[in-house]
Design a protein around this motif. Sequence first.
Motif, PDB file in Angstrom:
ATOM      1  N   ILE A   8      -1.360  -1.135  18.152  1.00 33.30           N
ATOM      2  CA  ILE A   8      -0.589  -0.267  17.242  1.00 33.30           C
ATOM      3  C   ILE A   8      -0.887  -0.202  15.973  1.00 33.30           C
ATOM      4  O   ILE A   8      -1.006  -1.127  15.509  1.00 33.30           O
ATOM      5  N   PRO A   9      -1.059   1.063  15.624  1.00 24.38           N
ATOM      6  CA  PRO A   9      -1.740   1.016  14.217  1.00 24.38           C
ATOM      7  C   PRO A   9      -0.478   1.139  13.183  1.00 24.38           C
ATOM      8  O   PRO A   9       0.340   1.741  13.405  1.00 24.38           O
ATOM      9  N   LYS A  10      -0.648   0.176  12.257  1.00 24.53           N
ATOM     10  CA  LYS A  10       0.528  -0.173  11.478  1.00 24.53           C
ATOM     11  C   LYS A  10       0.181  -0.225   9.917  1.00 24.53           C
ATOM     12  O   LYS A  10      -1.157  -0.456   9.736  1.00 24.53           O
ATOM     13  N   LEU A  11       0.966  -0.277   8.887  1.00 28.01           N
ATOM     14  CA  LEU A  11       0.611  -0.391   7.613  1.00 28.01           C
ATOM     15  C   LEU A  11       1.264  -1.880   7.255  1.00 28.01           C
ATOM     16  O   LEU A  11       2.568  -1.906   7.541  1.00 28.01           O
ATOM     17  N   CYS A  12       0.533  -2.784   6.624  1.00 27.43           N
ATOM     18  CA  CYS A  12       1.117  -4.139   6.270  1.00 27.43           C
ATOM     19  C   CYS A  12       2.524  -3.782   5.108  1.00 27.43           C
ATOM     20  O   CYS A  12       2.046  -3.250   4.333  1.00 27.43           O
ATOM     21  N   GLU A  13       3.354  -4.294   5.378  1.00 22.43           N
ATOM     22  CA  GLU A  13       4.566  -4.093   4.602  1.00 22.43           C
ATOM     23  C   GLU A  13       4.394  -4.692   3.234  1.00 22.43           C
ATOM     24  O   GLU A  13       5.052  -4.354   2.408  1.00 22.43           O
ATOM     25  N   PHE A  14       3.338  -5.652   3.095  1.00 24.62           N
ATOM     26  CA  PHE A  14       3.023  -6.417   1.756  1.00 24.62           C
ATOM     27  C   PHE A  14       1.973  -5.762   0.966  1.00 24.62           C
ATOM     28  O   PHE A  14       2.232  -5.315  -0.124  1.00 24.62           O
ATOM     29  N   CYS A  15       0.863  -5.819   1.641  1.00 22.10           N
ATOM     30  CA  CYS A  15      -0.440  -5.124   1.029  1.00 22.10           C
ATOM     31  C   CYS A  15      -0.545  -3.632   1.223  1.00 22.10           C
ATOM     32  O   CYS A  15      -1.439  -3.024   0.736  1.00 22.10           O
ATOM     33  N   GLU A  16       0.246  -3.382   2.127  1.00 26.10           N
ATOM     34  CA  GLU A  16       0.075  -1.798   2.584  1.00 26.10           C
ATOM     35  C   GLU A  16      -1.370  -1.425   3.267  1.00 26.10           C
ATOM     36  O   GLU A  16      -1.657  -0.248   3.076  1.00 26.10           O
ATOM     37  N   LYS A  17      -2.104  -2.272   3.778  1.00 26.61           N
ATOM     38  CA  LYS A  17      -3.411  -1.884   4.342  1.00 26.61           C
ATOM     39  C   LYS A  17      -3.072  -1.686   5.599  1.00 26.61           C
ATOM     40  O   LYS A  17      -2.224  -2.216   6.424  1.00 26.61           O
ATOM     41  N   PRO A  18      -4.051  -0.840   6.385  1.00 25.27           N
ATOM     42  CA  PRO A  18      -3.705  -0.459   7.745  1.00 25.27           C
ATOM     43  C   PRO A  18      -4.360  -1.747   8.633  1.00 25.27           C
ATOM     44  O   PRO A  18      -5.264  -2.463   8.238  1.00 25.27           O
ATOM     45  N   PHE A  19      -3.603  -1.983   9.756  1.00 23.86           N
ATOM     46  CA  PHE A  19      -4.338  -2.886  10.718  1.00 23.86           C
ATOM     47  C   PHE A  19      -3.608  -2.756  12.208  1.00 23.86           C
ATOM     48  O   PHE A  19      -2.751  -1.470  12.137  1.00 23.86           O
ATOM     49  N   GLU A  20      -4.210  -3.392  13.019  1.00 20.80           N
ATOM     50  CA  GLU A  20      -3.835  -3.111  14.491  1.00 20.80           C
ATOM     51  C   GLU A  20      -2.807  -4.089  14.753  1.00 20.80           C
ATOM     52  O   GLU A  20      -3.284  -5.252  15.016  1.00 20.80           O
ATOM     53  N   ALA A  21      -1.600  -3.842  15.266  1.00 19.60           N
ATOM     54  CA  ALA A  21      -0.678  -4.940  15.433  1.00 19.60           C
ATOM     55  C   ALA A  21      -0.590  -4.828  17.101  1.00 19.60           C
ATOM     56  O   ALA A  21      -0.870  -4.181  17.836  1.00 19.60           O
ATOM     57  N   LYS A  22      -0.546  -6.328  17.513  1.00 19.75           N
ATOM     58  CA  LYS A  22      -0.359  -6.457  18.851  1.00 19.75           C
ATOM     59  C   LYS A  22       0.805  -6.482  19.617  1.00 19.75           C
ATOM     60  O   LYS A  22       0.992  -6.342  20.841  1.00 19.75           O
ATOM     61  N   THR A  23       1.965  -6.444  18.820  1.00 11.85           N
ATOM     62  CA  THR A  23       3.254  -6.552  19.218  1.00 11.85           C
ATOM     63  C   THR A  23       3.894  -5.237  18.275  1.00 11.85           C
ATOM     64  O   THR A  23       3.562  -4.978  17.346  1.00 11.85           O
ATOM     65  N   VAL A  24       5.192  -4.903  18.941  1.00 14.12           N
ATOM     66  CA  VAL A  24       6.040  -3.743  18.378  1.00 14.12           C
ATOM     67  C   VAL A  24       6.379  -4.178  17.027  1.00 14.12           C
ATOM     68  O   VAL A  24       6.646  -3.479  16.101  1.00 14.12           O
ATOM     69  N   THR A  25       6.919  -5.563  16.988  1.00 12.37           N
ATOM     70  CA  THR A  25       7.767  -5.913  15.642  1.00 12.37           C
ATOM     71  C   THR A  25       6.644  -6.457  14.681  1.00 12.37           C
ATOM     72  O   THR A  25       7.269  -7.139  13.693  1.00 12.37           O
TER      73      THR A  25
END
Length: 189
Positions: A8-25
Motif C-alpha cells: 500500500i503506497p503511503k506517506l510517513c506521518e512523521f517525516c512525510e516521505k512516501p513508502f510502501e506499507a505491508k499492512t493497512v494500519t
Amino acid sequence: MGFSNLRIPKLCEFCEKPFEAKTVTTRFCSKLCSEKSIKRQKRLVQEVEAKQVLLEKSINKIAEIQTRPYISVGEAAILFGMSKDTIYRLIKSNRISAHNFGERLTRVCKSDLESMFTVVKIAPEKEKIEEKQVFEIGTCYTISEISAKYHADPGTVNSVIKRNKIPTKKVGSFVYAPKNLIDKIFDGK
C-alpha cells in the motif's frame, strides 16, 4: 501469523516521505520515525498539561488583575503568558511604559501590553458530534466483500473494524459495515 502480499503506497506521518506499507494500519516508514513521533506526542501532551496547570493555578489572580490599569511584572507575566525577563526587556527598550516605586515595586501599564499582545484565554473543549450510520444494502459492505476487494484476511478486516470503532450491524450470518468508513481506512485516507 501469515504474511501479506499487500503493498500500500503511503506517506510517513512523521517525516512525510512516501513508502510502501505491508499492512493497512502502518503509519510510519520506520521504527525510528515511530519512536520520534511518540516522543513528540508525549512532549506536546506535557506542554499542554503544564499550561493547563498554570492557568488553573492562576485563574483567580487573572480575574483580579484584569480590573487594574497598572500591574506588577510578575502579574504581567502570568496574564500574558511570557517570562519576566521578556517584560523587563520591553521596559528597557521603551516599548511599554513602566513606573518604579522602589525595590520590587515596578508597575507596567496593562493597556500597553494589551496593545502588543493578546491575553491568554482558556479554550473551550469541542464536543464531538457522532453521525448516525444508515445500514442499507447499497451503502454497506459485508466482511467477505471487504476482504475480497482489498485482498485482506477476514480476521484482519474484523480487527481493523474493532480498532477503528466502525459501527457494524449483524443481519443473520452477515456483518455489515458502512462503505464510506471502510473505504477511508483501506484506501489510506
